[in-house]
Design a protein around this motif. Structure first.
Motif, PDB file in Angstrom:
ATOM      1  N   SER A 167      22.752 -20.867 -44.342  1.00  0.00           N
ATOM      2  CA  SER A 167      23.289 -19.537 -44.043  1.00  0.00           C
ATOM      3  C   SER A 167      24.097 -19.511 -42.753  1.00  0.00           C
ATOM      4  O   SER A 167      24.709 -18.487 -42.425  1.00  0.00           O
ATOM      5  CB  SER A 167      22.142 -18.530 -43.935  1.00  0.00           C
ATOM      6  N   LYS A 168      24.133 -20.644 -42.029  1.00  0.00           N
ATOM      7  CA  LYS A 168      24.873 -20.795 -40.759  1.00  0.00           C
ATOM      8  C   LYS A 168      24.280 -19.966 -39.620  1.00  0.00           C
ATOM      9  O   LYS A 168      24.898 -19.811 -38.570  1.00  0.00           O
ATOM     10  CB  LYS A 168      26.357 -20.424 -40.932  1.00  0.00           C
ATOM     11  N   LYS A 169      23.088 -19.445 -39.820  1.00  0.00           N
ATOM     12  CA  LYS A 169      22.433 -18.674 -38.763  1.00  0.00           C
ATOM     13  C   LYS A 169      21.906 -19.615 -37.679  1.00  0.00           C
ATOM     14  O   LYS A 169      21.394 -20.695 -37.981  1.00  0.00           O
ATOM     15  CB  LYS A 169      21.268 -17.871 -39.348  1.00  0.00           C
ATOM     16  N   VAL A 170      22.046 -19.207 -36.421  1.00  0.00           N
ATOM     17  CA  VAL A 170      21.412 -19.934 -35.325  1.00  0.00           C
ATOM     18  C   VAL A 170      19.930 -19.565 -35.345  1.00  0.00           C
ATOM     19  O   VAL A 170      19.568 -18.402 -35.138  1.00  0.00           O
ATOM     20  CB  VAL A 170      22.041 -19.572 -33.960  1.00  0.00           C
ATOM     21  N   LEU A 171      19.088 -20.529 -35.620  1.00  0.00           N
ATOM     22  CA  LEU A 171      17.654 -20.264 -35.783  1.00  0.00           C
ATOM     23  C   LEU A 171      16.957 -20.154 -34.438  1.00  0.00           C
ATOM     24  O   LEU A 171      17.294 -20.853 -33.478  1.00  0.00           O
ATOM     25  CB  LEU A 171      17.012 -21.378 -36.611  1.00  0.00           C
ATOM     26  N   GLN A 197      18.532 -22.271 -31.248  1.00  0.00           N
ATOM     27  CA  GLN A 197      18.010 -21.703 -30.006  1.00  0.00           C
ATOM     28  C   GLN A 197      16.518 -21.980 -29.865  1.00  0.00           C
ATOM     29  O   GLN A 197      15.714 -21.577 -30.716  1.00  0.00           O
ATOM     30  CB  GLN A 197      18.224 -20.181 -30.004  1.00  0.00           C
ATOM     31  N   ALA A 198      16.163 -22.669 -28.801  1.00  0.00           N
ATOM     32  CA  ALA A 198      14.743 -22.894 -28.504  1.00  0.00           C
ATOM     33  C   ALA A 198      14.186 -21.679 -27.782  1.00  0.00           C
ATOM     34  O   ALA A 198      14.830 -21.143 -26.868  1.00  0.00           O
ATOM     35  CB  ALA A 198      14.570 -24.141 -27.649  1.00  0.00           C
ATOM     36  N   VAL A 199      13.004 -21.249 -28.186  1.00  0.00           N
ATOM     37  CA  VAL A 199      12.299 -20.167 -27.487  1.00  0.00           C
ATOM     38  C   VAL A 199      10.975 -20.752 -26.998  1.00  0.00           C
ATOM     39  O   VAL A 199      10.065 -21.012 -27.790  1.00  0.00           O
ATOM     40  CB  VAL A 199      12.050 -18.945 -28.393  1.00  0.00           C
ATOM     41  N   LEU A 200      10.903 -20.992 -25.712  1.00  0.00           N
ATOM     42  CA  LEU A 200       9.706 -21.587 -25.111  1.00  0.00           C
ATOM     43  C   LEU A 200       8.841 -20.467 -24.555  1.00  0.00           C
ATOM     44  O   LEU A 200       9.255 -19.737 -23.643  1.00  0.00           O
ATOM     45  CB  LEU A 200      10.100 -22.560 -24.003  1.00  0.00           C
ATOM     46  N   ILE A 201       7.651 -20.327 -25.134  1.00  0.00           N
ATOM     47  CA  ILE A 201       6.734 -19.280 -24.680  1.00  0.00           C
ATOM     48  C   ILE A 201       5.701 -19.901 -23.750  1.00  0.00           C
ATOM     49  O   ILE A 201       4.960 -20.809 -24.143  1.00  0.00           O
ATOM     50  CB  ILE A 201       6.038 -18.590 -25.870  1.00  0.00           C
TER      51      ILE A 201
END
Length: 417
Positions: A27-31, A64-68
């Protein structure tokens, strides 16, 4: 065109599911790819590196990395894979540990493609009613499906209600950041699947779950863990990191090549065709170079061969002046930190080892006795089996070897009046 999903599947244990991921990538979405870490100790470990490598793979593919940083959940304690309740940390301890995490994480991750969130952002604002509503999303029976909980329940080992809440709290993080993918070790599968349940309930697409194998620690049995003290830390000095890596078994070494250096099965097969000692030295040198620099890796290899192959002394061995307890070291000291003892002319081996600062935490008297009895202690090249062996540290330098580590002691020379 290379199949990016196939590449992402390498070195994984659970993947739910590759087809879902292909659809989202198409879908070309940035995950938004989530990884959570609880700051229970100041250091990230090589165990974290396995899943950080996977997160970096997603970044390199443009996601996109999401570091919690689990500053809130660290005060609860993740029960995953544990047979007992985790000790509770204070808010001050958690904050102190969290401050060190980001610099360490960015040794692996791309800072520019990493969104950092603290889960206290949303949990600190939740009311009791909010938490009770969250608790309604999961039954006790479902929680007891977890292997670690079921084993503890069967053994009549205490399980706190707060621990039951942990998977829900971790799963709620996924709702709050709207994650498309969650990464974790294989012991996080249940928690990550809870995230899917909560996202579905919130009307969000369910996250893809990818779990990596657990890295075995230095004991060769349990997973590498800060709580087990069987770990190699990102922040370990080169002279600490290299011998720790060299201490792992030959069998475990190949897992390190695959999970830490991301070597393919074919590359590992080629390495296995050579001598295992050469492969292990290469592993240690490569990892030290990765976390420090090429010069550090080369130097530590030279020093290891000097000490363990030629039975010589490290070039940078610490030399500690020995001072009477109560004497303040107010003068410039070109050597290592002074060692305080009751009587420098009659210093005991246990005093010198425990007060040297070379071992953190300092070994107990019982541990020193054990190493002595195993012929792991030497003074000036002679085996010593008594932890109360006495040394006159005022008559010149003495070399002390304790386990794999050596240091020197020398007289403390008072400056002229």
């Amino acid at each position: 065109m290379p199949d990016s999903v196939a590449a992402l599947q390498r070195h994984t244990e659970h993947f739910i599911s590759p087809d879902e991921l292909r659809e989202r990538i198409a879908s070309k979405k940035v995950l938004r790819v989530k990884l959570g870490v609880d700051p229970t100790r100041p250091d990230l470990t090589f165990g974290h590196m396995v899943v950080f490598n996977k997160l970096r793979q997603f970044q390199d593919l443009g996601h996109q990395a999401v570091l919690i940083i689990g500053d809130y959940t660290a005060m609860i304690g993740d029960p995953s894979g544990r047979s007992s309740t985790r000790p509770v940390l204070s808010e001050a301890e958690v904050k102190s540990n969290a401050t060190t995490y980001l610099d360490q994480a960015f040794r692996i991750l791309d800072r520019g493609k990493t969104e950092v969130r603290f889960n206290s952002e949303w949990f600190a604002k939740m009311s009791l009613g909010d938490m009770l509503n969250l608790a309604r999303k999961m039954t006790v029976a479902r929680m007891l499906e977890r292997d670690d909980f079921s084993k503890r329940y069967a053994a009549n080992s205490p399980i706190s209600i707060v621990e039951f809440l942990y998977p829900l709290i971790q799963g709620y993080d996924s709702v709050m950041i709207k994650s498309d993918v969650e990464l974790g070790g294989s012991d996080q599968l249940f928690n990550n699947l809870v995230g899917r349940v909560l996202q579905k309930d919130a009307g969000q697409p369910e996250q893809i779950v990818i779990c990596t194998p657990l890295l075995v620690g230095l004991d060769g049995v349990k997973k590498m863990s800060k709580s087990q003290d069987n770990y190699i830390a990102f922040n370990d000095a080169p002279k600490e990191m290299f011998p720790k890596i060299m201490s792992i078994s030959d069998e475990v070494m190949w897992d390190y090549y695959g999970l830490l250096l991301e070597k393919s099965d074919e590359e590992i097969k080629q390495l296995k065709a050579g001598h295992p000692m050469a492969a292990k030295k290469n592993l240690a040198q490569t990892l030290v170079s990765k976390f420090h620099n090429l010069e550090a890796g080369k130097f530590e290899l030279e020093q290891f061969e000097k000490v363990f192959s030629r039975h010589e002394i490290r070039d940078d061995i610490s030399i500690h002046p020995v001072i009477p307890k109560g004497v303040n070291d107010i003068y410039a000291n070109p050597y290592a930190a002074p060692i305080p003892v009751n009587d420098p002319k009659n210093a005991t081996l246990i005093e010198l080892i425990q007060n040297s600062g070379e071992f953190l935490p300092p070994p107990s008297g019982k541990e020193i006795s054990r190493i002595c009895q195993q012929n792991g202690v030497e003074v000036d090249g002679e085996k010593v089996t008594d932890k109360f062996f006495r040394i006159n540290t005022t008559d010149g330098e003495h070399l002390i070897k304790y386990g794999r580590k050596s240091f020197k002691v020398r007289p403390y020379n008072d400056p002229p009046a």
